[in-house]
Design a protein around this motif. Structure first.
Motif, PDB file in Angstrom:
ATOM      1  N   LEU A  96      95.897  -4.519 122.858  1.00 44.04           N
ATOM      2  CA  LEU A  96      97.335  -5.068 122.068  1.00 44.04           C
ATOM      3  C   LEU A  96      97.298  -6.758 122.250  1.00 44.04           C
ATOM      4  O   LEU A  96      97.502  -7.406 121.248  1.00 44.04           O
ATOM      5  CB  LEU A  96      98.699  -4.328 122.694  1.00 44.04           C
ATOM      6  CG  LEU A  96      99.666  -4.691 121.927  1.00 44.04           C
ATOM      7  CD1 LEU A  96      99.558  -4.209 120.441  1.00 44.04           C
ATOM      8  CD2 LEU A  96     100.922  -3.996 122.731  1.00 44.04           C
ATOM      9  N   THR A 151     104.883   3.819 116.632  1.00 47.94           N
ATOM     10  CA  THR A 151     103.917   3.901 117.871  1.00 47.94           C
ATOM     11  C   THR A 151     104.701   4.599 119.129  1.00 47.94           C
ATOM     12  O   THR A 151     106.021   4.485 119.016  1.00 47.94           O
ATOM     13  CB  THR A 151     103.620   2.634 118.451  1.00 47.94           C
ATOM     14  OG1 THR A 151     104.503   1.676 119.011  1.00 47.94           O
ATOM     15  CG2 THR A 151     102.737   1.615 117.305  1.00 47.94           C
ATOM     16  N   THR A 211     104.341  -5.081 121.103  1.00 50.08           N
ATOM     17  CA  THR A 211     104.121  -4.251 120.054  1.00 50.08           C
ATOM     18  C   THR A 211     104.799  -4.774 118.687  1.00 50.08           C
ATOM     19  O   THR A 211     104.142  -4.741 117.723  1.00 50.08           O
ATOM     20  CB  THR A 211     104.656  -2.758 120.321  1.00 50.08           C
ATOM     21  OG1 THR A 211     103.990  -2.124 121.378  1.00 50.08           O
ATOM     22  CG2 THR A 211     104.388  -1.776 119.223  1.00 50.08           C
ATOM     23  N   ILE A 229     100.166   3.602 122.706  1.00 52.02           N
ATOM     24  CA  ILE A 229      99.900   2.361 123.476  1.00 52.02           C
ATOM     25  C   ILE A 229      99.867   2.616 124.864  1.00 52.02           C
ATOM     26  O   ILE A 229     101.158   2.983 125.225  1.00 52.02           O
ATOM     27  CB  ILE A 229     100.505   1.205 122.760  1.00 52.02           C
ATOM     28  CG1 ILE A 229     100.346   1.077 121.449  1.00 52.02           C
ATOM     29  CG2 ILE A 229     100.256  -0.209 123.596  1.00 52.02           C
ATOM     30  CD1 ILE A 229     101.152  -0.156 120.566  1.00 52.02           C
TER      31      ILE A 229
END
Length: 396
Positions: free
Chosen positions: A110, A12, A38, A83
């Protein structure tokens, strides 16, 4: 079920902005937290992108030039997910996706995904599902193409469908059904709370990952799941505890976080009712975290939102074994002493001089100063019990 190896390998990039309301230091702190979120969700942050703007771009959150930089990095490094550190509008999501051509998540999505991963009981699963559908409803056109469970990965855990649905009425019907289901759950939980008898109710509150569950296990001798990840505990746990000769109910609640999605605050009403109905709050703080004062402010803000900020509170500063501070050389006559230089003794004086608050400094993991905490808890419970149940006191 998604294979662990697949989730861990999901690469990511993290994207945030520096604005007049959020300086570079604060923006980096939020990205640190986003990176931990994350990791908790099963992703690997590869690179961060920060841009200084007066305010987020209403069309693409960041500027078009920076977005092209992000695109080039994603294409050159086989990144599957971008993200963003703030909640994106449906229009921003559509516009960003057209440029980046990869999975786009925002902070809210998220957090909802982590909650979906952590939910164990029917109550928690229902609450998370409701929050997810309410988040998805305005983003329905964009999102349904991504809800094929076979694709998997971060942001793809439930509610999920096996085929594309574009009829908003169907989603509204699902939201209505989930709300009715939660009303039934709320009534059941209310009955359970009434049936617990005339005992003082103590609720552990605090930022996520501060050690509430570890403290719960230590005090109640129970086995509540504790892990060094955000939102390790999602389901509320209630235990009857006896300190010295005084019984009371101790509740471990879901951790709070900055920028907590409004959908979760609303859907987790039955969980937060445990806090609302508590007689005493034990506010657990990770004093080893460099931003612990911001965490205190964030928790107090949420407590205020649920009308629980004026309850009797014990401040418990946990993880003193991990606390570090900057040291000023004795010969340094220039450097001004700031909070970064505070020793634990300095912090103790700061908080313990506030006569309106009870404060303890402990290490739940190392069982340090636990007897002091128990004494403080005992005194507080006794005081509250004598006020609430003046004709039902035990023998002290």
């Amino acid at each position: 079920m998604i294979e662990t190896q697949e989730v861990i390998s999901e690469k990511t990039v993290l994207i945030g902005v520096i604005t007049q309301h959020q300086d570079e230091k604060k923006a980096n702190e939020y990205l640190d937290e986003l990176a931990f979120l994350t990791f908790t969700a099963g992703g690997v942050p590869v690179k961060r992108f920060l841009q200084k703007l007066d305010r987020p771009n209403p069309k693409t959150f960041i500027g078009s030039g920076k977005l092209e930089d992000v695109k080039a990095f994603i294409e050159g490094n086989e990144i599957g997910t971008a993200i963003f550190d703030d909640e994106l509008s449906p229009a921003q999501l559509r516009n960003i996706e057209k440029v980046l051509n990869c999975k786009i998540l925002d902070r809210t999505n998220l957090i909802l995904d982590i909650f979906a991963k952590r939910a164990q009981t029917s109550s928690a699963k229902t609450q998370v599902e409701l929050a997810q559908y309410e988040y998805l409803l305005p983003r329905l056109t964009r999102m349904w193409t991504h809800l094929d469970k076979q694709k998997g990965g971060i942001g793809m855990r439930g509610p999920g469908e096996t085929e594309i649905e574009t009829d908003r009425r169907i989603i509204r019907d699902k939201i209505s059904l989930l709300k009715k289901k939660l009303q039934t759950i709320d009534k059941q939980m209310a009955v359970q709370r009434k049936n617990r008898g005339k005992l003082v109710r103590v609720a552990l509150v605090g930022y996520t990952n501060v050690g509430k569950s570890t403290l719960m296990n230590l005090i109640s001798k129970s086995e509540v799941f504790a892990e060094n990840k955000l939102f390790a505990t999602l389901d509320t746990t209630v235990r009857k505890v006896v300190v010295k000769n005084v019984p009371f109910l101790l509740t471990d609640t879901v951790g709070f976080i900055r920028k907590l999605p409004t959908q979760l605050v609303e859907s987790f009403k039955s969980t937060l009712d445990e806090v609302r109905e508590a007689d005493l709050l034990v506010h657990v703080v990770d004093i080893s975290h460099p931003n612990f004062e911001d965490h205190i402010t964030s928790v107090n803000k949420i407590l205020d939102e649920i009308d629980s900020s004026n309850k009797p509170t014990i401040m418990v500063f946990n993880k003193i074994d991990a606390y570090t501070h900057e040291v000023i050389d004795e010969d340094d006559l220039v450097t001004e002493k700031t909070k970064a230089h505070y020793t634990l003794e300095d912090w103790e004086k700061t908080w313990m001089n506030d006569l309106e608050k009870n404060a303890c400094f402990i290490s739940a993991a190392n069982k340090e100063n636990i007897l002091i905490f128990k004494d403080t808890l005992y005194d507080s419970v006794i005081k509250i019990h004598s006020k609430i149940f003046p004709y039902n006191n035990f023998l002290y």
